[in-house]
Scaffold this active site. Structure first.
Site, mmCIF file in Angstrom:
data_model
loop_
_atom_site.group_PDB
_atom_site.id
_atom_site.type_symbol
_atom_site.label_atom_id
_atom_site.label_comp_id
_atom_site.label_asym_id
_atom_site.label_seq_id
_atom_site.Cartn_x
_atom_site.Cartn_y
_atom_site.Cartn_z
ATOM 1 N N HIS A 142 0.795 -1.229 0.000
ATOM 2 C CA HIS A 142 0.000 0.000 0.000
ATOM 3 C C HIS A 142 0.831 1.285 0.000
ATOM 4 C CE1 HIS A 142 -3.459 -2.422 0.197
ATOM 5 N NE2 HIS A 142 -3.722 -2.427 1.477
ATOM 6 N N GLU A 194 -11.863 -3.707 -3.223
ATOM 7 C CA GLU A 194 -10.896 -2.754 -3.761
ATOM 8 C C GLU A 194 -10.639 -3.045 -5.230
ATOM 9 O OE1 GLU A 194 -7.303 -3.368 -1.401
ATOM 10 O OE2 GLU A 194 -8.573 -4.375 0.023
ATOM 11 N N HIS A 252 -9.960 2.245 -0.347
ATOM 12 C CA HIS A 252 -9.878 1.186 0.660
ATOM 13 C C HIS A 252 -10.921 1.325 1.778
ATOM 14 C CE1 HIS A 252 -7.804 -1.748 3.251
ATOM 15 N NE2 HIS A 252 -7.089 -2.060 2.203
HETATM 16 C C1 GAL Z 1 -5.839 -5.049 2.363
HETATM 17 C C2 GAL Z 1 -4.974 -6.249 2.144
HETATM 18 C C3 GAL Z 1 -4.852 -6.967 3.466
HETATM 19 C C4 GAL Z 1 -4.355 -6.037 4.560
HETATM 20 C C5 GAL Z 1 -5.185 -4.766 4.576
HETATM 21 C C6 GAL Z 1 -4.650 -3.717 5.507
HETATM 22 O O1 GAL Z 1 -5.975 -4.333 1.162
HETATM 23 O O2 GAL Z 1 -5.550 -7.076 1.167
HETATM 24 O O3 GAL Z 1 -4.014 -8.095 3.339
HETATM 25 O O4 GAL Z 1 -2.998 -5.734 4.323
HETATM 26 O O5 GAL Z 1 -5.260 -4.198 3.310
HETATM 27 O O6 GAL Z 1 -4.670 -4.139 6.827
#
Ligand code: GAL
Length: 339
Positions: free
Chosen positions: A106, A304, A178
């Site tokens: 991210h 997402e 998100h």
């Molecule tokens: C999501 C991801 C998860 C986790 C989350 C944040 O997008 O798929 O594995 O990292 O974000 O806690």
């Protein structure tokens, strides 16, 4: 615009409220281009919040679950935090260690979700555009990137999140919205009773570090089959390796149809309240994450839309590079209703 407080460095943060003719209400902030809250009516017309969030800015400053966030530059995971562009290897922060294996997640340590964006509300009051200039080298990424995100609340009960970006040097990019949804309106209740349908015939299995293996696996005959609406809790604990590796649903599905064209990706509904949300996108994939890492376990789920995880390292995946002269675009429509 109202004040949403100040950052530790003294800069002022704004909160913007969008309301449509049916009373739906979205609040967004220029900190992280975050969706702070979304309220929609249930089948009796009672308005309730349906997204996980915090009451104050301090919550978002500390957040490490990306609640409501605009994620970038590269949303989702990049193997070993490394990629190569034009023969040059770049190294990013490895800020995540699923299965004990470090990867980039991210956008890194201070991603787009922790930056203050410029805000420009539209004259008609239906949208706000956030702009962020991500300098060359930020979090290890090449190029000065201008990123733009617009939130629009339409009178057709759609919340549209639209991203675009340009750069002066080639960079990977996967901007991701998100939000954690809980259509029941009681944000302390798990989402396991929601029904989900995904317009996807295949999904991307991963290794134990949650990096796609490169295979597109058919969903038929597996707990990943959401071609017809299925109760999320029904198979989330099934004895199926991809679910064991991720601790539940946390995978990228390959959205049927042509990337680059708007098409349905998901339909989420909550039988108790009657609320329905459809997700429509132009992206190749959709990560369905069931909130398995949330402190309040599985009380929200993310849908997402995005390019595939680790796309910068997987030539068979859709191109994730934005080059000078090109414009990156990502449209994500959330259409709300009741049944
Ligand atoms: C999501 C991801 C998860 C986790 C989350 C944040 O997008 O798929 O594995 O990292 O974000 O806690």
């Amino acid at each position: 615009m109202e004040s949403y407080g100040t950052l530790p460095d003294g800069r002022e943060v704004g909160l913007y409220t969008l309301v449509n003719s049916h009373g739906l209400r979205a609040k967004v902030t220029d900190f992280g281009a975050i969706l702070v809250s979304m309220e929609t009516p249930d089948r009796d017309g009672t308005l309730a919040p349906i997204t996980l969030g915090f009451d104050t800015l301090e919550g978002w400053l500390k957040d490490d679950c990306y609640l409501g966030a605009t994620v970038g530059r590269f949303g989702n995971r990049v193997r070993d935090g490394k990629f190569t562009v034009d023969g040059k290897e770049y190294t990013l922060a490895t800020n995540n260690t699923p299965g004990g294996i470090p990867c980039h997640l991210h956008g890194g340590v201070v991603g787009f979700n922790k930056r203050l964006w410029d805000a420009q509300p539209s004259a008609d009051g239906h949208s706000v555009t956030f702009t962020y200039l991500s300098p060359d080298g930020e979090e290890g990424y090449p190029g000065n990137l201008t990123a733009r995100v617009t939130y629009t609340l339409t009178d057709d009960n759609e919340l549209i999140w639209e991203a675009e970006a340009t750069t002066d040097a080639t960079t990977p990019l996967n901007m991701v919205h998100h939000t954690y949804w809980n259509l029941g309106g009681d944000l302390s209740t798990p989402i396991l009773d929601h029904l989900l349908a995904l317009d996807a015939d295949t999904f991307l299995p991963t290794d134990s570090g949650l990096i796609p293996t490169g295979e597109k696996a058919p969903v038929d005959g597996t707990p990943m089959n959401f071609k017809e609406p299925r109760v999320i809790g029904e198979r989330i604990e099934a004895d199926f390796e991809p679910l064991h590796l991720a601790g539940g649903y946390d995978h990228c599905w390959v959205v049927n149809g042509e990337p680059g064209t708007l098409r349905p990706a998901a339909r989420l509904s909550h039988p108790g309240s009657g609320r329905v949300m459809e997700v429509i996108t132009d992206q190749p994939g959709i990560q369905f994450y069931a909130g398995n890492f949330l402190p309040n376990y599985r009380t929200g789920l993310c849908l997402e839309t995005q390019n595939f995880p680790d796309a910068p390292n997987q030539p068979a995946f859709p191109d994730s590079l934005v080059r000078p002269g090109e414009t990156y675009r990502h449209v994500m429509v959330h259409r709300f209703g009741v049944e």
